[in-house]
Write a protein that holds these residues in place. Structure first.
Motif, PDB file in Angstrom:
ATOM      1  N   ILE A 165       4.340   4.524  -8.196  1.00 20.92           N
ATOM      2  CA  ILE A 165       4.312   3.823  -6.916  1.00 20.92           C
ATOM      3  C   ILE A 165       2.922   3.234  -6.657  1.00 20.92           C
ATOM      4  N   ILE A 166       1.892   4.063  -6.806  1.00 20.58           N
ATOM      5  CA  ILE A 166       0.524   3.612  -6.520  1.00 20.58           C
ATOM      6  C   ILE A 166       0.100   2.524  -7.500  1.00 20.58           C
ATOM      7  N   GLY A 167       0.359   2.744  -8.791  1.00 24.37           N
ATOM      8  CA  GLY A 167      -0.044   1.778  -9.801  1.00 24.37           C
ATOM      9  C   GLY A 167       0.625   0.423  -9.607  1.00 24.37           C
ATOM     10  N   LEU A 168       1.935   0.410  -9.355  1.00 23.63           N
ATOM     11  CA  LEU A 168       2.643  -0.864  -9.185  1.00 23.63           C
ATOM     12  C   LEU A 168       2.244  -1.550  -7.881  1.00 23.63           C
ATOM     13  N   LEU A 172       5.690  -9.278   4.034  1.00 19.02           N
ATOM     14  CA  LEU A 172       7.095  -8.871   3.968  1.00 19.02           C
ATOM     15  C   LEU A 172       7.556  -8.753   2.515  1.00 19.02           C
ATOM     16  N   ALA A 173       7.034  -9.606   1.652  1.00 15.23           N
ATOM     17  CA  ALA A 173       7.371  -9.492   0.231  1.00 15.23           C
ATOM     18  C   ALA A 173       6.848  -8.180  -0.346  1.00 15.23           C
ATOM     19  N   VAL A 174       5.635  -7.801   0.067  1.00 11.11           N
ATOM     20  CA  VAL A 174       5.083  -6.514  -0.359  1.00 11.11           C
ATOM     21  C   VAL A 174       5.951  -5.362   0.136  1.00 11.11           C
ATOM     22  N   GLY A 175       6.351  -5.417   1.414  1.00  8.37           N
ATOM     23  CA  GLY A 175       7.205  -4.368   1.966  1.00  8.37           C
ATOM     24  C   GLY A 175       8.546  -4.295   1.265  1.00  8.37           C
ATOM     25  N   THR A 203      12.160  -1.495  -2.559  1.00  2.38           N
ATOM     26  CA  THR A 203      12.923  -1.437  -3.809  1.00  2.38           C
ATOM     27  C   THR A 203      12.432  -0.298  -4.698  1.00  2.38           C
ATOM     28  N   LEU A 204      11.112  -0.111  -4.769  1.00  2.00           N
ATOM     29  CA  LEU A 204      10.560   0.974  -5.584  1.00  2.00           C
ATOM     30  C   LEU A 204      10.986   2.341  -5.073  1.00  2.00           C
ATOM     31  N   TYR A 225      14.427   7.145  -5.393  1.00  2.35           N
ATOM     32  CA  TYR A 225      15.425   7.995  -4.738  1.00  2.35           C
ATOM     33  C   TYR A 225      16.671   8.138  -5.611  1.00  2.35           C
ATOM     34  N   VAL A 226      17.128   7.029  -6.193  1.00  2.90           N
ATOM     35  CA  VAL A 226      18.318   7.081  -7.051  1.00  2.90           C
ATOM     36  C   VAL A 226      18.056   7.961  -8.270  1.00  2.90           C
ATOM     37  N   ILE A 227      16.858   7.869  -8.840  1.00  2.87           N
ATOM     38  CA  ILE A 227      16.521   8.703  -9.999  1.00  2.87           C
ATOM     39  C   ILE A 227      16.535  10.184  -9.622  1.00  2.87           C
ATOM     40  N   ILE A 228      15.979  10.515  -8.454  1.00 11.29           N
ATOM     41  CA  ILE A 228      15.919  11.915  -8.021  1.00 11.29           C
ATOM     42  C   ILE A 228      17.320  12.474  -7.814  1.00 11.29           C
TER      43      ILE A 228
END
Length: 448
Positions: A319-322, A396-399, A404-405, A410-413
């Protein structure tokens, strides 16, 4: 000359400013792994507190229970010949032979309930069991014991209970229709760790000819799980409980089971061929672990917030890196300058997401806490981005990218079994997107 050197130094820093900025951002990502490691320590600490709460409740109620037996224990005398330099003498030694039942049927009903210790929940239960079955005539030849040496009138029936505090009734056995009361204690030889035994005087003639039948009614309290030892040549266990999330555990899974919204039932059948100990042996001489074949059920509490939170923290570097990479690309493509301190503030906001997640998950559950923590973090980062970049659309694009990230994580967890597959595909797609946008950057122009 000094002016020329200064100009050359300035030219160097300006020419490689984008590369230096990338190195600084990478260092900041690594630095921000320190608070994520501290958050992992916090999760482990909270999990330890949960375990302490569970142990405290179990200590006052009763621990997980394991029912073993019944086992018929019969003492006998053995003659040892002792030779010395001057004489030969015989010494009589008392030994114990144990015999397992031919048939063992256990019918049980659990009454689970939730006990709380602060904010932590612990599953406990009360139960009623009926143990019934029969013993056949023992095979004394297999043990190399003569019937005359067995003290049938001193025989006892032993049953293992792992936590004696959970016993809720005066336990007795109907042995061939005759009642005998159990008392605390187990036979010598280390067969059972803790439990009960009842004297069942026998006559050699009756045992050799017809065997014996038994029925035992047991009320038992426990915490978390209940297990059974398959000591019968054929062991059948039928269990019912008012619980919607059973976790069947141990050496054997149930042959049949039915799980409903607030109830489950399960049935096991285990043969003596399925386990690694015989129907009879001499205590002290032979060593068998009769608990090696235990099976049973756990009263599973489905919300393990600490396990899921720990898995979420492991994706913090992603999350931080991307996020930092996204801001770096915005700097290069939109020619907006973001100060390293602003990167740090954004990174700290992303780290605080996990403390919000843990604190709220303990109260509301993981799913609701994840949604709330995501909305709060996205709101903070997006608002701050508006003030930094001065462009609402870019913010807004950043948000949207962060949303999405977080949704991807969440889906992976939630998809534990498919986590590796989904994670690999997701990272591949992210890399493809990064490569696509990076091709628009004119690196040679940045160098000039």
């Amino acid at each position: 000359m000094e002016t020329t050197n200064t100009t050359a130094q300035r030219s160097f820093w300006e020419r490689y400013a984008y590369a230096i900025k990338a190195i600084v951002i990478g260092i900041l990502v690594l630095v921000l792994l320190i608070p994520t490691a501290m958050i992992m320590g916090l999760i482990n600490e909270r999990k330890h507190l949960q375990q302490q709460a569970t142990e405290e409740v179990s200590a006052k109620w009763a621990n997980a229970q394991t029912i073993t037996g019944p086992v018929l224990v019969v003492p006998y005398t053995e003659i040892n010949v002792i030779k010395t330099e001057t004489a030969v003498r015989e010494e009589e030694v008392l030994r114990y032979a144990c015999f397992l039942p031919e048939q063992l049927t256990i019918n049980g009903q659990l009454q689970p309930e939730i006990r709380k210790r602060g904010i932590y929940e612990v599953a406990v239960y009360g139960s009623r069991f009926q143990l019934s079955g029969s013993f056949t005539a023992p095979d004394l030849a297999a043990l190399n014991i003569s019937s005359e040496r067995l003290r049938w009138n001193e025989a006892s029936l032993a049953m293992g209970i792992s936590d004696m505090r959970g016993i809720g009734n005066q336990v007795q056995v109907l042995w061939n229709g005759q009642p005998f009361v159990f008392n605390p204690g187990t036979p010598p030889g280390g067969l059972l760790g803790s439990g009960l035994q009842a004297k069942v005087p026998l006559a050699a003639e009756s045992v050799d000819s017809a065997g014996a039948s038994f029925t035992i009614n047991l009320q038992l309290k426990g915490s978390g799980e209940v297990n059974f030892s398959p000591v019968g040549k054929t062991t059948r266990v039928n269990l019912q409980a008012g619980w919607s999330d059973p976790s069947f555990d141990g050496a054997f899974l149930p042959d049949t089971r039915k799980v409903e919204d607030k109830h489950f039932s399960a049935a096991w059948q285990v043969l003596h061929l399925n386990r690694n100990f015989p129907q009879s042996w001499i205590l002290g001489n032979d060593k068998y672990d009769i608990h090696d074949a235990d099976f049973g059920v756990k009263l599973f509490l489905p919300v393990d917030v600490y396990l899921k939170s720990m898995r979420a923290v492991k994706y913090a570097i992603l999350i931080i890196g991307l996020t930092f990479l996204l801001f770096y690309f915005i700097e290069l493509l939109r020619h907006h300058s973001v100060h390293p301190l602003q990167y740090i503030l954004i990174g700290v906001a992303l780290c605080i997401f996990y403390t919000l997640l843990i604190s709220q998950a303990e109260q509301l559950g993981f799913n609701a806490a994840y949604c709330i923590a995501t909305l709060l973090t996205l709101g903070l980062v997006t608002t701050y981005t508006v003030s930094v970049l001065k462009k609402t659309g870019t913010a807004l694009a950043v948000g949207g990218t962060l949303l999405t990230l977080y949704g991807f994580i969440y889906v992976i967890i939630q998809s534990e079994d498919q986590a590796l597959l989904m994670g690999s595909l997701g990272l591949f797609i992210i890399l493809a997107i990064v490569m696509y946008f990076s091709r628009k950057i004119r690196w040679e122009a940045l160098g000039r």
